[in-house]
Design a protein around this motif. Structure first.
Motif, PDB file in Angstrom:
ATOM      1  N   GLU A 219       0.853  -1.191   0.000  1.00 25.73           N
ATOM      2  CA  GLU A 219       0.000   0.000   0.000  1.00 25.73           C
ATOM      3  C   GLU A 219       0.888   1.239   0.000  1.00 25.73           C
ATOM      4  N   SER A 221       0.078   4.107  -1.935  1.00 23.09           N
ATOM      5  CA  SER A 221      -0.644   5.319  -2.307  1.00 23.09           C
ATOM      6  C   SER A 221      -2.076   5.223  -1.825  1.00 23.09           C
ATOM      7  N   GLN A 222      -2.648   6.371  -1.516  1.00 24.58           N
ATOM      8  CA  GLN A 222      -4.053   6.417  -1.115  1.00 24.58           C
ATOM      9  C   GLN A 222      -4.970   6.514  -2.329  1.00 24.58           C
ATOM     10  N   ASP A 225      -5.208   0.924  -5.258  1.00 23.62           N
ATOM     11  CA  ASP A 225      -4.769  -0.327  -4.658  1.00 23.62           C
ATOM     12  C   ASP A 225      -4.467  -1.264  -5.815  1.00 23.62           C
ATOM     13  N   GLU A 346      -9.548   5.166  -6.865  1.00 22.49           N
ATOM     14  CA  GLU A 346     -10.585   5.989  -6.248  1.00 22.49           C
ATOM     15  C   GLU A 346     -11.400   6.686  -7.338  1.00 22.49           C
TER      16      GLU A 346
END
Length: 524
Positions: A219, A221-222, A225, A346
């Motif tokens: 993980e 990066s926000q 995924d 996202e």
């Protein structure tokens, strides 16, 4: 999330468009045949569905005939660019009253009628038809490619709600036949979303009990995924066979056939050394909106069991080549595995990251920057001009749909009441909406390049953008004069299309409309 009010207003607007088309856009008109509204409904719906790659090359043509106790009925057909899929459209159009529901048995009956039509069209029906009628061309075209087609599909269209989501797949003389029910709610989602990504839901456990074995990337990066997996070639074939170009909507290019050096290499490897495919091929890059992963805490193994919104953003050439090798060359894919990097992105980052992934990950064939068409300065400026330049008299304007579904989004955003919808339709009727593909057809027909227009929508547009980048300087942008002349060419082209429809040419109406441009040009 769509509401009943949103869907009801969408249906009201759709019916208003149909009524306007029936009257020729004049608000009046003489009575029409009972099936005519149904055909206009079919025309509008299949046009929308082709814009989101749900179907390809739609042609509207009504056919209905009884054969003993069975009825054969269809409202049109569409044939994929590679002639692998034959779509048959059949409509259950109400057009009156409030938004309601259609009984599932009515949908099943329509499915049976469409199946009967396919059986008769691929049989001896042609000999009993009048060659001067439009249905002759439809049946002739279907029969012409039926032996080589890999799949039939029936699209059942309705302006009502339907609780029946699916009809079991069948086959006709060994050729698979599937059914798609497109009710008003599903049509609304497709049009409003612009892309049917949410429609692509894959349950990998239906192919393999455990799903896809995968590795979960750290993980880091926000924004996303990532997972690494090996997809069996047979699964990739079945996914593309079912979803076709919809699977590649976020890819910057369409399949380039087996002409390029790399594509020929893919084809040759599949034919001669399929067991080495994974060693020779870079694999695919995919994005998903949602992902389900089963984690065995004891062994540490992870398996992807299901995904939603699957899009292959890099590796379209690989995917389509595998499909063609399996379908056309009967290649055994049992030893073919495709490396896959699958990213869960996202929602608010999709439009930013996916084009970048397509650009930076692709190393198989050169990508022209014009491929990123929606945000190309040329199209951005054409969109701006369409919003500012009005028709003579300043009572209406043309609408340039730079991104898919933009027209409906704009209508929904600005017209909420029946009076506002009527005003929007008067100022910006659907007949004056055009998109990037249509623009390419308008301009290339005028430039006497009917051979390019006849390639099909996506290939025609790709050629137009490539030619545009080669013939115009980097900083060039259209001005008001260019835009007005483009609209003049649009009017001429649309009138030519209208004439071909009125004359009821039995087949190849698109070619009939564009090929007069191949004649010597008249003096300006």
């Amino acid at each position: 999330m769509s509401t009943d009010l949103d869907i009801s207003e969408f249906r009201t607007s759709l019916i208003a468009d149909i009524n306007e088309a029936r009257s020729g856009g004049s608000g009046g008109g003489s009575p029409v045949l009972p099936d005519f509204s149904e055909n206009v409904f079919t025309d509008i719906c299949t046009t929308w569905l082709s814009e989101v790659a749900f179907t390809e090359n739609p042609e509207v043509c009504h056919f209905e005939r009884s054969f003993g106790t069975r009825t054969a009925r269809a409202n049109g057909y569409g044939i994929s660019d590679d002639e692998a899929v034959i779509d048959v459209y059949i409509s259950c159009f109400d057009g009156t009253g409030e938004l309601g529901s259609i009984p599932p048995e009515d949908i099943r009956r329509a499915g049976r009628q469409a199946r009967t039509f396919i059986e008769k069209a691929t049989g001896d029906l042609l000999g009993s038809l009048d060659p001067s009628h439009a249905d002759y061309g439809m049946v002739e075209r279907i029969r012409e490619i039926a032996d080589d087609a890999g799949r039939y599909r029936v699209l059942i269209l309705t302006d009502s709600r339907c609780s029946l989501n699916a009809i079991d797949a069948e086959d006709i003389d060994g050729t698979p036949l599937s059914y798609e029910v497109v009710d008003i709610e599903r049509l609304y989602r497709l049009v409003q979303a612009g892309l049917p990504r949410d429609e692509i839901v894959v349950d990998f456990t239906s192919y393999s009990d455990e799903g896809l074995r995968c590795l979960h990337a750290p993980e880091i990066s926000q924004d996303y995924d990532a997972y690494l997996a090996l997809i069996p070639g047979e699964i990739l074939f079945q996914l593309y066979d079912r979803y076709g170009p919809r699977l590649l909507e976020k890819n910057v290019r369409s399949f380039l056939q087996a002409r390029g050096k790399v594509n020929r290499g893919i084809r040759d490897t599949l034919r001669t050394r399929p067991d080495r495919f994974m060693a020779y091929n870079n694999g695919i890059v995919a994005t998903v909106d949602e992902i389900e992963v089963r984690h065995d805490a004891e062994t540490g193994a992870r398996h992807i069991t299901a995904v939603k919104g699957l899009q292959i953003v890099n590796g379209g050439q690989t995917t389509a080549s595998i499909h063609r090798a399996r379908r056309n060359d009967k290649v055994d894919l049992s030893t073919v595995y495709v490396p896959a990097k699958i990213s869960l992105i996202e929602a608010d980052r999709i439009e930013e990251m996916v084009p970048a992934i397509s650009l930076y990950a692709n190393s198989q064939n050169n990508i022209q920057m014009a491929d990123f068409s929606a945000n190309d300065p040329y199209h951005v400026e054409m969109s701006r001009l369409s919003s500012q330049i009005w028709c003579p008299g300043e009572q209406g304007r043309w609408f340039y749909e730079r991104t898919r579904g933009e027209y409906e989004v704009e209508k929904t955003r600005t017209a909420r009441t029946p009076a506002q919808i009527k005003k929007f339709n008067e100022k910006t009727p659907r007949q004056r909406k055009f998109d990037k593909v249509e623009l390419a057809k308008f301009l290339l027909s005028w430039e006497q390049k009917p051979d390019k227009v006849s390639l099909g929508g996506q290939k025609c547009f790709a050629w137009f953008m490539q030619n545009h980048s080669e013939t115009h300087s980097k900083g060039w942008q259209p001005d008001e004069t260019y835009y007005r002349r483009a609209i003049a060419k649009a009017i001429l082209y649309k009138q030519a299309v209208s004439i071909t429809r009125k004359e009821a040419f039995p087949a190849y109406r698109a070619q009939v409309a564009t090929y007069p441009s191949g004649l010597p040009a008249l003096p300006a």
